[in-house]
Design a protein around this motif. Sequence first.
Motif, PDB file in Angstrom:
ATOM      1  N   ILE A  10      -3.494   6.143  -3.567  1.00 40.84           N
ATOM      2  CA  ILE A  10      -2.854   5.604  -2.351  1.00 40.84           C
ATOM      3  C   ILE A  10      -1.504   4.989  -2.695  1.00 40.84           C
ATOM      4  O   ILE A  10      -0.518   5.206  -1.983  1.00 40.84           O
ATOM      5  N   GLN A  11      -1.442   4.237  -3.780  1.00 36.06           N
ATOM      6  CA  GLN A  11      -0.178   3.608  -4.168  1.00 36.06           C
ATOM      7  C   GLN A  11       0.880   4.654  -4.523  1.00 36.06           C
ATOM      8  O   GLN A  11       2.057   4.490  -4.208  1.00 36.06           O
ATOM      9  N   GLN A  12       0.459   5.753  -5.151  1.00 40.09           N
ATOM     10  CA  GLN A  12       1.394   6.844  -5.447  1.00 40.09           C
ATOM     11  C   GLN A  12       1.916   7.470  -4.160  1.00 40.09           C
ATOM     12  O   GLN A  12       3.113   7.772  -4.045  1.00 40.09           O
ATOM     13  N   ARG A  13       1.031   7.665  -3.190  1.00 36.72           N
ATOM     14  CA  ARG A  13       1.439   8.244  -1.906  1.00 36.72           C
ATOM     15  C   ARG A  13       2.402   7.312  -1.167  1.00 36.72           C
ATOM     16  O   ARG A  13       3.367   7.765  -0.550  1.00 36.72           O
ATOM     17  N   THR A  15       4.445   5.132  -2.586  1.00 33.71           N
ATOM     18  CA  THR A  15       5.722   5.194  -3.314  1.00 33.71           C
ATOM     19  C   THR A  15       6.502   6.439  -2.939  1.00 33.71           C
ATOM     20  O   THR A  15       7.702   6.371  -2.652  1.00 33.71           O
ATOM     21  N   LEU A  16       5.828   7.570  -2.912  1.00 31.07           N
ATOM     22  CA  LEU A  16       6.488   8.826  -2.554  1.00 31.07           C
ATOM     23  C   LEU A  16       7.007   8.795  -1.125  1.00 31.07           C
ATOM     24  O   LEU A  16       8.161   9.159  -0.862  1.00 31.07           O
ATOM     25  N   ALA A  17       6.188   8.347  -0.198  1.00 30.63           N
ATOM     26  CA  ALA A  17       6.596   8.289   1.212  1.00 30.63           C
ATOM     27  C   ALA A  17       7.763   7.328   1.405  1.00 30.63           C
ATOM     28  O   ALA A  17       8.690   7.610   2.177  1.00 30.63           O
ATOM     29  N   ALA A  18       7.733   6.206   0.709  1.00 29.71           N
ATOM     30  CA  ALA A  18       8.817   5.234   0.830  1.00 29.71           C
ATOM     31  C   ALA A  18      10.128   5.827   0.329  1.00 29.71           C
ATOM     32  O   ALA A  18      11.167   5.705   0.988  1.00 29.71           O
ATOM     33  N   LYS A  19      10.084   6.480  -0.808  1.00 30.20           N
ATOM     34  CA  LYS A  19      11.294   7.084  -1.361  1.00 30.20           C
ATOM     35  C   LYS A  19      11.830   8.167  -0.442  1.00 30.20           C
ATOM     36  O   LYS A  19      13.045   8.262  -0.240  1.00 30.20           O
ATOM     37  N   GLU A  20      10.948   8.983   0.119  1.00 26.32           N
ATOM     38  CA  GLU A  20      11.381  10.036   1.043  1.00 26.32           C
ATOM     39  C   GLU A  20      12.018   9.450   2.302  1.00 26.32           C
ATOM     40  O   GLU A  20      12.889  10.074   2.899  1.00 26.32           O
ATOM     41  N   ALA A  21      11.581   8.253   2.678  1.00 20.63           N
ATOM     42  CA  ALA A  21      12.121   7.592   3.869  1.00 20.63           C
ATOM     43  C   ALA A  21      13.302   6.684   3.549  1.00 20.63           C
ATOM     44  O   ALA A  21      13.850   6.029   4.436  1.00 20.63           O
ATOM     45  N   ASN A  26       8.081  -1.584  -2.186  1.00 18.52           N
ATOM     46  CA  ASN A  26       7.710  -3.001  -2.075  1.00 18.52           C
ATOM     47  C   ASN A  26       7.765  -3.510  -0.642  1.00 18.52           C
ATOM     48  O   ASN A  26       7.208  -4.568  -0.346  1.00 18.52           O
ATOM     49  N   ALA A  27       8.443  -2.773   0.234  1.00 23.68           N
ATOM     50  CA  ALA A  27       8.555  -3.183   1.640  1.00 23.68           C
ATOM     51  C   ALA A  27       7.341  -2.737   2.456  1.00 23.68           C
ATOM     52  O   ALA A  27       7.229  -3.081   3.625  1.00 23.68           O
ATOM     53  N   ILE A  28       6.444  -1.988   1.836  1.00 22.34           N
ATOM     54  CA  ILE A  28       5.275  -1.468   2.538  1.00 22.34           C
ATOM     55  C   ILE A  28       4.059  -2.291   2.147  1.00 22.34           C
ATOM     56  O   ILE A  28       3.802  -2.551   0.968  1.00 22.34           O
ATOM     57  N   HIS A  29       3.310  -2.709   3.150  1.00 20.82           N
ATOM     58  CA  HIS A  29       2.172  -3.600   2.957  1.00 20.82           C
ATOM     59  C   HIS A  29       0.873  -2.811   3.135  1.00 20.82           C
ATOM     60  O   HIS A  29       0.674  -2.165   4.160  1.00 20.82           O
ATOM     61  N   LEU A  30       0.005  -2.864   2.145  1.00 21.75           N
ATOM     62  CA  LEU A  30      -1.280  -2.183   2.204  1.00 21.75           C
ATOM     63  C   LEU A  30      -2.349  -3.150   2.688  1.00 21.75           C
ATOM     64  O   LEU A  30      -2.556  -4.213   2.105  1.00 21.75           O
ATOM     65  N   LEU A  31      -3.021  -2.780   3.765  1.00 16.88           N
ATOM     66  CA  LEU A  31      -4.107  -3.573   4.329  1.00 16.88           C
ATOM     67  C   LEU A  31      -5.405  -2.808   4.112  1.00 16.88           C
ATOM     68  O   LEU A  31      -5.553  -1.679   4.590  1.00 16.88           O
TER      69      LEU A  31
END
Length: 71
Positions: A10-13, A15-21, A26-31
């Motif tokens: 999940i953390q890899q996904r 990271t990848l999604a954040a970079k693509e966007a 670090n700006a994405i919060h996992l709940l």
Amino acid sequence: MSLQTQLAHIQQRITLAAKEAGRSPNAIHLLAVTKGQSIDQIQQAYDLGLRDFGESYWQEAREKINTFALL
């Protein structure tokens, strides 16, 4: 698949999604949603570094909150 492996995936996904966007991962919060999960499974997630948990029903949340308030 272990919870540790699932969390790493999940953390890899994220990271990848954040970079693509064009965002920082670090700006994405996992709940972590704990609906239907045992205290042992939630403890494993906590031990892996998760700190924010969501629940659907107060009755389930209350038992889990009371258990973890003792830790």
